[in-house]
Motif scaffolding. Structure first.
Motif, short mmCIF file in Angstrom:
data_model
loop_
_atom_site.label_atom_id
_atom_site.label_comp_id
_atom_site.label_asym_id
_atom_site.label_seq_id
_atom_site.Cartn_x
_atom_site.Cartn_y
_atom_site.Cartn_z
N GLN A 241 -0.19 -0.30 -19.13
CA GLN A 241 0.12 0.34 -20.40
C GLN A 241 0.12 1.86 -20.28
O GLN A 241 -0.32 2.43 -19.29
N SER A 242 0.62 2.50 -21.35
CA SER A 242 0.48 3.95 -21.51
C SER A 242 0.09 4.23 -22.95
O SER A 242 0.44 3.48 -23.87
N ILE A 243 -0.66 5.30 -23.13
CA ILE A 243 -1.14 5.68 -24.46
C ILE A 243 -0.68 7.10 -24.74
O ILE A 243 -0.85 7.99 -23.90
N GLU A 244 -0.10 7.32 -25.92
CA GLU A 244 0.37 8.65 -26.29
C GLU A 244 -0.36 9.12 -27.54
O GLU A 244 -0.43 8.40 -28.54
N VAL A 245 -0.90 10.33 -27.47
CA VAL A 245 -1.63 10.91 -28.60
C VAL A 245 -1.27 12.39 -28.71
O VAL A 245 -0.77 13.00 -27.76
N LEU A 246 -1.55 12.93 -29.88
CA LEU A 246 -1.37 14.37 -30.08
C LEU A 246 -2.72 15.09 -30.07
O LEU A 246 -2.80 16.26 -29.74
N GLY A 247 -3.76 14.37 -30.45
CA GLY A 247 -5.10 14.93 -30.47
C GLY A 247 -6.03 13.98 -31.20
O GLY A 247 -5.92 13.84 -32.41
N THR A 248 -6.90 13.31 -30.49
CA THR A 248 -7.73 12.27 -31.11
C THR A 248 -8.84 11.84 -30.17
O THR A 248 -8.92 12.31 -29.03
N HIS A 249 -9.70 10.91 -30.62
CA HIS A 249 -10.80 10.38 -29.82
C HIS A 249 -10.60 8.88 -29.62
O HIS A 249 -10.43 8.13 -30.60
#
Length: 382
Positions: A241-249
């Protein structure tokens, strides 16, 4: 002082084992115990003396215990401890054959700690626990524009020289932080993102984030506190998998010996991509992906359980036994063997990760599971 050679001592111990000592012979054996104890350099606390004396009694019946304790209780205990931990206990398995065996108190298996290895872009490896100077440990970049430091708390940080001229098209150079069995480590990446790395894990990352994306690669488990940057998404690639975030925990659990990759969101939002699918998680949700699944599974979970390791705890919420034991294998460096069917055993509750293994196993035994520790091997019985 009564002086006896080894043959005489063995003969008395044999008769003691068989309950055939005369009063005079018992006095001789007591005197030998006393002499051995008072000439020992062994230093033990009151609790250690009593604990080891109890273990000695369980290994060798002390038929004269009452008399010994009445005459010299502390010395008797000290002598018993010395025999147990230093010289050993002599006993016989056959009347006509002498076998000498040393009975040793089981060694405690200590928990893991702060241990990590940093691999630089040139392949050089730095064992972080060996570093005594808590300051600059390396520099990266063609003009050494990136400084790698270790803070007083052991955390690794990356700082970019504000005067360095960096082109967006400039190729990234990569470092890798890895943890061994029984190790964990924290790092602050060049963009300010904090990463907490669990045992038997590694993260590969650029020394500075050039281009329009921040991409890292994870094996194992890590907790991320991603620095916000709306113009440059942060992407975590792991198995399947891949995970995309902008800014988070969020927490990612992606070990090779686990069938399911779990992503748990604490705050903000993340987009999880698996094969040709994509889903958005909300705080308190966990995604599960596996080659055995046809789609991404999303469910509400106890987020405290997912990040308990980061907070120094084991926390189990209806966890199956083998999942629990794999955590202990990574943290204590043990090997687990199973004797019997334990597939239906589940655990609830938890304890602290700074405990010795024996204390953790006592907690697990409340679920009617038995454990036997042989060196670094733990045998599990239903």
């Amino acid at each position: 002082m009564i002086i006896m050679n080894e043959t005489e001592i063995l003969a008395l111990l044999k008769k003691h084992k068989e309950g055939l000592l005369s009063a005079e012979e018992q006095d001789k054996l007591d005197a030998w115990y006393l002499h051995t104890a008072v000439n020992s350099d062994l230093q033990l606390s009151e609790n250690e003396l009593q604990e080891s004396y109890e273990l000695l009694k369980s290994k060798l019946p002390l038929q004269y215990e009452r008399k010994v304790i009445r005459l010299w209780p502390r010395v008797a205990v000290a002598a018993s401890i010395l025999l147990l931990l230093g010289i050993g206990i002599f006993y016989f398995t056959k009347p006509n054959q002498q076998n000498i065996q040393v009975v040793v108190k089981p060694q405690e298996i200590a928990p893991g700690g702060t241990r990590g290895i940093l691999t630089l872009s040139n392949g050089k490896q730095i064992v972080l626990s060996d570093i005594s100077t808590k300051d600059t440990i390396a520099k990266e970049g063609e003009k050494e524009e990136v400084t790698i430091k270790m803070g007083a708390n052991g955390v690794i940080t990356y700082t970019i020289n504000p005067n360095a001229a960096i082109s967006k098209e400039e190729a990234n150079s990569f470092n890798t932080l890895s943890t061994p069995t029984g190790g964990q480590y924290n790092i602050v990446l060049a963009d300010g993102t904090k990463v907490y790395l669990n045992a038997v894990s590694s993260i590969k990352y650029p020394t500075q984030f050039n281009g329009n994306k921040r991409i890292v690669e994870l094996e194992g488990e890590a907790y991320f506190e991603v620095a916000k940057n709306k113009n440059k998404p942060f992407i975590v690639k792991s198995d399947k998998q891949s995970i995309e975030v902008l800014g988070t925990h969020f927490n990612v659990h992606s070990y090779n010996d686990e069938a399911v990759v779990k992503t748990t969101l604490i705050e903000g939002s993340v987009a999880v991509a698996f094969k040709n699918q994509k889903t958005i998680l909300k705080p308190g949700q966990q995604s599960d992906v596996s080659d055995n699944f046809s789609r991404i599974k999303v469910r509400e979970v106890d987020t405290e359980e997912a990040v308990a390791w980061k907070n120094g705890r084991f926390k189990f919420d209806n966890a199956d036994l083998k999942t629990v034991m794999r955590q202990l294998e990574r943290w204590y460096g043990i090997t687990v063997q199973y004797r019997g069917d334990v597939s239906d055993v589940r655990f609830n509750g938890g304890t602290f990760r700074n405990k010795n293994l024996s204390e953790v196993l006592k907690v697990l035994e409340f679920s009617n599971i038995k454990f036997k520790v042989e060196g670094k091997t733990v045998i599990v019985y239903p």
